[in-house]
Write a protein that holds these residues in place. Sequence first.
Motif, PDB file in Angstrom:
ATOM      1  N   ALA A 273       0.694  -1.179  -0.118  1.00  0.00           N
ATOM      2  CA  ALA A 273       0.028   0.022  -0.039  1.00  0.00           C
ATOM      3  C   ALA A 273       0.828   1.206   0.040  1.00  0.00           C
ATOM      4  O   ALA A 273       0.634   2.162  -0.870  1.00  0.00           O
ATOM      5  CB  ALA A 273      -1.013  -0.122   1.083  1.00  0.00           C
ATOM      6  N   ILE A 274       2.063   1.264   0.652  1.00  0.00           N
ATOM      7  CA  ILE A 274       2.885   2.354   0.806  1.00  0.00           C
ATOM      8  C   ILE A 274       3.387   2.705  -0.443  1.00  0.00           C
ATOM      9  O   ILE A 274       3.356   3.775  -0.994  1.00  0.00           O
ATOM     10  CB  ILE A 274       4.145   2.326   1.890  1.00  0.00           C
ATOM     11  CG1 ILE A 274       3.523   2.071   3.122  1.00  0.00           C
ATOM     12  CG2 ILE A 274       5.129   3.323   1.913  1.00  0.00           C
ATOM     13  CD1 ILE A 274       4.408   1.780   4.156  1.00  0.00           C
ATOM     14  N   THR A 275       3.900   1.497  -1.158  1.00  0.00           N
ATOM     15  CA  THR A 275       4.543   1.659  -2.684  1.00  0.00           C
ATOM     16  C   THR A 275       3.494   2.153  -3.622  1.00  0.00           C
ATOM     17  O   THR A 275       3.757   2.926  -4.285  1.00  0.00           O
ATOM     18  CB  THR A 275       5.041   0.350  -3.055  1.00  0.00           C
ATOM     19  OG1 THR A 275       6.320  -0.094  -2.211  1.00  0.00           O
ATOM     20  CG2 THR A 275       5.800   0.380  -4.262  1.00  0.00           C
ATOM     21  N   SER A 276       2.233   1.540  -3.634  1.00  0.00           N
ATOM     22  CA  SER A 276       1.346   1.790  -4.416  1.00  0.00           C
ATOM     23  C   SER A 276       0.897   3.567  -4.303  1.00  0.00           C
ATOM     24  O   SER A 276       0.724   3.873  -5.208  1.00  0.00           O
ATOM     25  CB  SER A 276       0.160   0.999  -4.530  1.00  0.00           C
ATOM     26  OG  SER A 276      -1.024   1.480  -5.018  1.00  0.00           O
ATOM     27  N   LEU A 277       0.768   4.041  -3.008  1.00  0.00           N
ATOM     28  CA  LEU A 277       0.450   5.144  -2.771  1.00  0.00           C
ATOM     29  C   LEU A 277       1.526   6.132  -3.515  1.00  0.00           C
ATOM     30  O   LEU A 277       1.375   7.294  -3.856  1.00  0.00           O
ATOM     31  CB  LEU A 277       0.193   5.339  -1.208  1.00  0.00           C
ATOM     32  CG  LEU A 277      -0.293   6.953  -0.905  1.00  0.00           C
ATOM     33  CD1 LEU A 277      -1.478   7.392  -1.529  1.00  0.00           C
ATOM     34  CD2 LEU A 277      -0.199   6.952   0.520  1.00  0.00           C
ATOM     35  N   GLY A 278       2.690   5.890  -2.837  1.00  0.00           N
ATOM     36  CA  GLY A 278       3.944   6.674  -3.533  1.00  0.00           C
ATOM     37  C   GLY A 278       3.969   6.866  -5.019  1.00  0.00           C
ATOM     38  O   GLY A 278       4.160   7.755  -5.524  1.00  0.00           O
ATOM     39  N   GLU A 279       3.777   5.787  -5.571  1.00  0.00           N
ATOM     40  CA  GLU A 279       3.747   5.571  -7.016  1.00  0.00           C
ATOM     41  C   GLU A 279       2.832   6.409  -7.805  1.00  0.00           C
ATOM     42  O   GLU A 279       2.777   7.223  -8.753  1.00  0.00           O
ATOM     43  CB  GLU A 279       3.576   4.129  -7.632  1.00  0.00           C
ATOM     44  CG  GLU A 279       4.711   3.500  -7.680  1.00  0.00           C
ATOM     45  CD  GLU A 279       4.627   1.883  -7.827  1.00  0.00           C
ATOM     46  OE1 GLU A 279       3.274   1.504  -8.163  1.00  0.00           O
ATOM     47  OE2 GLU A 279       5.438   1.341  -7.919  1.00  0.00           O
ATOM     48  N   ARG A 280       1.320   6.366  -7.067  1.00  0.00           N
ATOM     49  CA  ARG A 280       0.341   7.390  -7.457  1.00  0.00           C
ATOM     50  C   ARG A 280       0.525   8.874  -7.299  1.00  0.00           C
ATOM     51  O   ARG A 280       0.406   9.889  -8.106  1.00  0.00           O
ATOM     52  CB  ARG A 280      -0.959   7.071  -6.853  1.00  0.00           C
ATOM     53  CG  ARG A 280      -1.779   5.683  -7.350  1.00  0.00           C
ATOM     54  CD  ARG A 280      -3.076   5.729  -6.579  1.00  0.00           C
ATOM     55  NE  ARG A 280      -3.745   4.474  -7.182  1.00  0.00           N
ATOM     56  CZ  ARG A 280      -4.600   4.693  -8.428  1.00  0.00           C
ATOM     57  NH1 ARG A 280      -4.490   5.833  -9.099  1.00  0.00           N
ATOM     58  NH2 ARG A 280      -5.266   3.708  -8.790  1.00  0.00           N
ATOM     59  N   VAL A 281       1.168   9.360  -6.330  1.00  0.00           N
ATOM     60  CA  VAL A 281       1.709  10.502  -5.924  1.00  0.00           C
ATOM     61  C   VAL A 281       2.655  10.933  -7.027  1.00  0.00           C
ATOM     62  O   VAL A 281       2.716  12.205  -7.326  1.00  0.00           O
ATOM     63  CB  VAL A 281       2.076  10.593  -4.443  1.00  0.00           C
ATOM     64  CG1 VAL A 281       2.572  12.099  -4.206  1.00  0.00           C
ATOM     65  CG2 VAL A 281       0.899  10.372  -3.588  1.00  0.00           C
ATOM     66  N   CYS A 282       3.625  10.419  -7.218  1.00  0.00           N
ATOM     67  CA  CYS A 282       4.572  10.375  -8.213  1.00  0.00           C
ATOM     68  C   CYS A 282       3.971  10.783  -9.558  1.00  0.00           C
ATOM     69  O   CYS A 282       4.333  11.514 -10.502  1.00  0.00           O
ATOM     70  CB  CYS A 282       5.748   9.259  -8.595  1.00  0.00           C
ATOM     71  SG  CYS A 282       6.800   9.323  -7.011  1.00  0.00           S
ATOM     72  N   VAL A 283       2.926   9.959  -9.931  1.00  0.00           N
ATOM     73  CA  VAL A 283       2.312  10.263 -11.409  1.00  0.00           C
ATOM     74  C   VAL A 283       1.636  11.577 -11.140  1.00  0.00           C
ATOM     75  O   VAL A 283       1.610  12.417 -12.266  1.00  0.00           O
ATOM     76  CB  VAL A 283       0.968   9.066 -11.413  1.00  0.00           C
ATOM     77  CG1 VAL A 283       0.450   9.579 -12.787  1.00  0.00           C
ATOM     78  CG2 VAL A 283       1.907   7.813 -11.798  1.00  0.00           C
TER      79      VAL A 283
END
Length: 299
Positions: A273-283
Amino acid sequence: MTLNVDPAKSAGQASSPPTERVIAVMKMLGADPGRQFSLAEISRGLAISRATAHAILATLVAHEWVTRDPRTVRYAWGPAIASLAKPADLFRGELEELAAATGTQVYLARRDANSLVIIDLAGDNPSAPRIGRGTRTPFVAPFGRDYVAWSNPEAQHAWLEAIGKPSQALRTRISAVLNETRQRGFVVERLTREYLRVYSALQALSDDGEVDSITAQLARAFADLSVIDVLPAELGRGVTHPIATVSAPITNAEGAVTMSVTAAPFATLDARAITSLGERVCVAARAIGERLNRYGDQA
């Protein structure tokens, strides 16, 4: 070069040819905002009559969307345009999309000298502290890692040393965290009791935008007593962490980090979940950066 302003020939059938001509004039001037154009150049460049071009320009000048130099009788991009494109409006779509996709409150922040200032928000999270536009956090270690991770070693050193002589353990941790931030592209802020207390205190101390000795000592105490960020070795299978925020940098055309976008879950998340959220924020950060560089920084 003659620009096509015939709406019938454009990909989408426009319903207002006069509006298309106004847009074409603004695009022509906006493509080179430092240049002055004559009426003949505008008329010829857009393949519209001089009378039509003059009528459009006279209206735009009246509203200061366009300026007219009385000496040269030439036209240029006007000052009123900048006031129409505040970041709160310019990036609204990206912020709302990120908030909806993550179910979090989202912040857009800008670095202003020694402070990080919230300039827009989207979404809502009852678990997160109330925060509003204009809220300031001092740009002092360990906060602002998404701004300094890509800076040169001298800038990183100055940022860290501003809180006083850091311990070797803190130096080692910050170095590892900055390296990891550059690799994955985002910063993670752990949710702890200390974080909530120190963050609120630092906001109150930074109202004037200055970092004084009390602010520096408080930030250092937090850095010494807390585990900064989350490193890969701490993201094992089945391990969870209380997470306050995840942030990613926004760069300008020169590659400098001038803003950041943050999602604030204020919830316990596992590694995935942390990685997924981080990737969405980066997008979202990349999308905002592209828009920023397309239209310019108007704030």
